[in-house]
Write an enzyme that holds these catalytic residues in place. Structure first.
Site, PDB file in Angstrom:
ATOM      1  N   TRP A 103      18.803  -2.067  -8.438  1.00 42.71           N
ATOM      2  CA  TRP A 103      19.053  -3.489  -8.689  1.00 42.71           C
ATOM      3  C   TRP A 103      20.138  -4.006  -7.774  1.00 42.71           C
ATOM      4  O   TRP A 103      20.072  -5.136  -7.283  1.00 42.71           O
ATOM      5  CB  TRP A 103      19.373  -3.747 -10.159  1.00 42.71           C
ATOM      6  CG  TRP A 103      18.170  -3.499 -11.020  1.00 42.71           C
ATOM      7  CD1 TRP A 103      18.021  -2.525 -11.963  1.00 42.71           C
ATOM      8  CD2 TRP A 103      16.907  -4.206 -10.995  1.00 42.71           C
ATOM      9  NE1 TRP A 103      16.757  -2.586 -12.513  1.00 42.71           N
ATOM     10  CE2 TRP A 103      16.065  -3.596 -11.947  1.00 42.71           C
ATOM     11  CE3 TRP A 103      16.426  -5.279 -10.247  1.00 42.71           C
ATOM     12  CZ2 TRP A 103      14.759  -4.044 -12.165  1.00 42.71           C
ATOM     13  CZ3 TRP A 103      15.127  -5.723 -10.475  1.00 42.71           C
ATOM     14  CH2 TRP A 103      14.317  -5.108 -11.428  1.00 42.71           C
ATOM     15  N   ASP A 173      26.118  -8.004 -12.393  1.00 42.18           N
ATOM     16  CA  ASP A 173      24.773  -8.009 -12.979  1.00 42.18           C
ATOM     17  C   ASP A 173      24.837  -7.082 -14.184  1.00 42.18           C
ATOM     18  O   ASP A 173      24.886  -5.865 -14.053  1.00 42.18           O
ATOM     19  CB  ASP A 173      23.754  -7.507 -11.955  1.00 42.18           C
ATOM     20  CG  ASP A 173      22.354  -7.373 -12.556  1.00 42.18           C
ATOM     21  OD1 ASP A 173      22.179  -7.651 -13.761  1.00 42.18           O
ATOM     22  OD2 ASP A 173      21.434  -6.978 -11.810  1.00 42.18           O
ATOM     23  N   LYS A 197      16.287  -7.198 -21.647  1.00 34.05           N
ATOM     24  CA  LYS A 197      16.682  -5.808 -21.832  1.00 34.05           C
ATOM     25  C   LYS A 197      17.352  -5.648 -23.196  1.00 34.05           C
ATOM     26  O   LYS A 197      16.920  -4.879 -24.020  1.00 34.05           O
ATOM     27  CB  LYS A 197      17.644  -5.359 -20.727  1.00 34.05           C
ATOM     28  CG  LYS A 197      17.136  -5.611 -19.314  1.00 34.05           C
ATOM     29  CD  LYS A 197      15.993  -4.681 -18.928  1.00 34.05           C
ATOM     30  CE  LYS A 197      15.205  -5.148 -17.723  1.00 34.05           C
ATOM     31  NZ  LYS A 197      15.938  -5.379 -16.499  1.00 34.05           N
TER      32      LYS A 197
HETATM   33  C1  LIG Z   1      15.661  -5.809 -15.113  1.00 34.59           C
HETATM   34  C2  LIG Z   1      16.834  -5.988 -14.274  1.00 34.59           C
HETATM   35  C3  LIG Z   1      16.888  -7.007 -13.299  1.00 34.59           C
HETATM   36  C4  LIG Z   1      15.737  -7.937 -13.013  1.00 34.59           C
HETATM   37  O1  LIG Z   1      15.560  -8.805 -14.042  1.00 34.59           O
HETATM   38  P1  LIG Z   1      14.487 -10.019 -13.965  1.00 34.59           P
HETATM   39  O2  LIG Z   1      14.866 -10.821 -15.143  1.00 34.59           O
HETATM   40  O3  LIG Z   1      13.133  -9.374 -14.055  1.00 34.59           O
HETATM   41  O4  LIG Z   1      14.660 -10.719 -12.681  1.00 34.59           O
HETATM   42  C5  LIG Z   1      18.049  -7.131 -12.555  1.00 34.59           C
HETATM   43  N1  LIG Z   1      19.098  -6.320 -12.762  1.00 34.59           N
HETATM   44  C6  LIG Z   1      19.084  -5.333 -13.690  1.00 34.59           C
HETATM   45  C7  LIG Z   1      20.282  -4.465 -13.865  1.00 34.59           C
HETATM   46  C8  LIG Z   1      17.951  -5.135 -14.471  1.00 34.59           C
HETATM   47  O5  LIG Z   1      17.936  -4.168 -15.393  1.00 34.59           O
END
Ligand SMILES: *Cc1c(COP(=O)(O)O)cnc(C)c1O
Length: 363
Positions: A103, A173, A197
């Protein structure tokens, strides 16, 4: 099939049963409203109350200081990969990125399209089995911000504490460990997290941004990509993702009133992860964790079996036994058990029993 199985999916992922039940009860008509949350105007008083309560409860959960804005946006965490540099990285500036998994790679790739990016540390060598240590970071004191990924969902490595970055704004993030434990929001300039998540359904991404950073937003950005505009309009510049915000609000309420806050859910998460990692460690090398022990994720537990053939067999038989979603991401291989906030302890115990049984039969 109406019986629920154990859902180890990395995302979209398991939601708390009481939340789903409340949503089900009120799906056709919100109490006192007579219409579904999906059928009412986002400018109506009932929806205003839903979004304000969601924000207030999130503020309480995370103890968010008053000088931070909370935004409910669309485009997922992936759009934040672009929005962060568009808003916070000046043309003549440079941003530091700490790379600890896929990511982070995605975030860097998008940021490079917008401006100058420096890699301030990386654990790519060795295929992301750990996060960076403080002493191996090379931080630029003049960076516009430092970006890191608190939990790398695919590799299953998690920072145990945020990197120390001095006065440079820290951007995180936090998609896959958001509200899994208490954090000190005041250490951050900006936090973003896709909901699917650990928070709610797909379709909403939460951004928490310190107000002074909004002054950096350049003029002329498209309205929907402009944090200052979105903050001024309180996430209502256009129609927000009403249903995902509603469910996320129920999840915040569940955490506050049924679980008892983030210290409580953190203790539960630690206990669940320990049960699983202990089983991996006690397997005499049959199961091998991907992450180094001091970087192990409490949310995504990644492990290998002795062969790819056995991994395939494991995933197939686990699914048949009501343990779904354990196949790991192709870049790591093996298994990944995602055990977010809403994942029940009994499901972890069931998986551990299944693992012991499987190792015995296929040793
Ligand atoms: C799933 C995830 C993403 C991407 O998320 P989207 O909402 O599908 O764009 C980005 N960063 C992390 C750490 C993730 O687990």
């Amino acid at each position: 099939m109406t019986e629920r199985i154990y859902n180890f999916s990395a995302g979209p992922a398991v939601l708390p049963l009481p939340v789903l039940e409340e949503a089900q009860r009120n799906l056709l008509a919100l109490p006192g409203v007579g219409m579904s949350v999906m059928e009412i105007s986002h400018r109506s008083a009932p929806f205003e109350e839903i979004i304000h309560n969601a924000e207030a409860d999130l503020r309480q959960l995370l103890n968010i200081p008053a000088n931070y804005k909370v935004l409910f946006l669309q485009g997922g965490a992936s759009l934040q990969f672009s929005m962060v540099p568009m808003n916070l990285l000046p043309k003549d500036g440079s941003a530091d990125y700490i790379l600890t998994g896929s990511w982070g790679q995605g975030a860097i790739k998008e940021a490079k399209k917008i401006g100058t990016v420096r890699e301030a540390g990386s654990t790519a060598e060795g295929n992301f089995t750990r996060v960076t240590r403080q002493d191996e970071l090379s931080l630029d004191p003049n960076a516009a911000y430092v970006h890191f990924t608190s939990n790398e969902t695919i590799f299953g490595v998690e920072f145990q504490a945020e990197p120390e970055v001095g006065d440079v704004p820290l951007v995180c993030d936090m998609s896959s460990d958001f509200i899994s434990k208490p954090i000190d929001v005041s250490k951050y300039g900006l936090i973003y997290a896709g909901a699917q998540k650990n928070v709610g359904p797909a379709g909403v991404v939460i951004v928490i941004v310190r107000e002074d950073l909004l002054e950096r937003v350049p003029k002329g950005l498209p309205a929907l990509l402009d944090y200052r505009n979105l903050a001024e309009k309180e996430s209502m510049y256009n129609t927000p993702p009403c249903f995902p915000i509603y469910i996320s609000g129920l999840v915040f309420k569940w955490l506050l009133s049924e679980v008892g806050g983030l210290e409580k859910i953190y203790a539960r998460n630690q206990e669940k992860a320990k049960i699983l990692y202990d089983a991996i460690d006690a397997s005499d090398g049959y199961f091998r964790g991907h992450s180094e022990p001091d970087c192990r994720s409490l949310m995504n537990v990644t492990f290998r079996l002795p062969s790819e053939e056995l991994e395939k067999k494991f995933a197939k038989e686990a699914t048949a036994a009501g343990l779904d979603g354990l196949k790991g991401h192709r870049s790591v291989g093996g298994m990944r058990a995602s055990i977010y906030n809403a994942f029940p302890r009994e499901g972890v115990v069931s998986l551990v029993e299944f693992m012991k049984d499987f190792a015995e039969k296929n040793g």
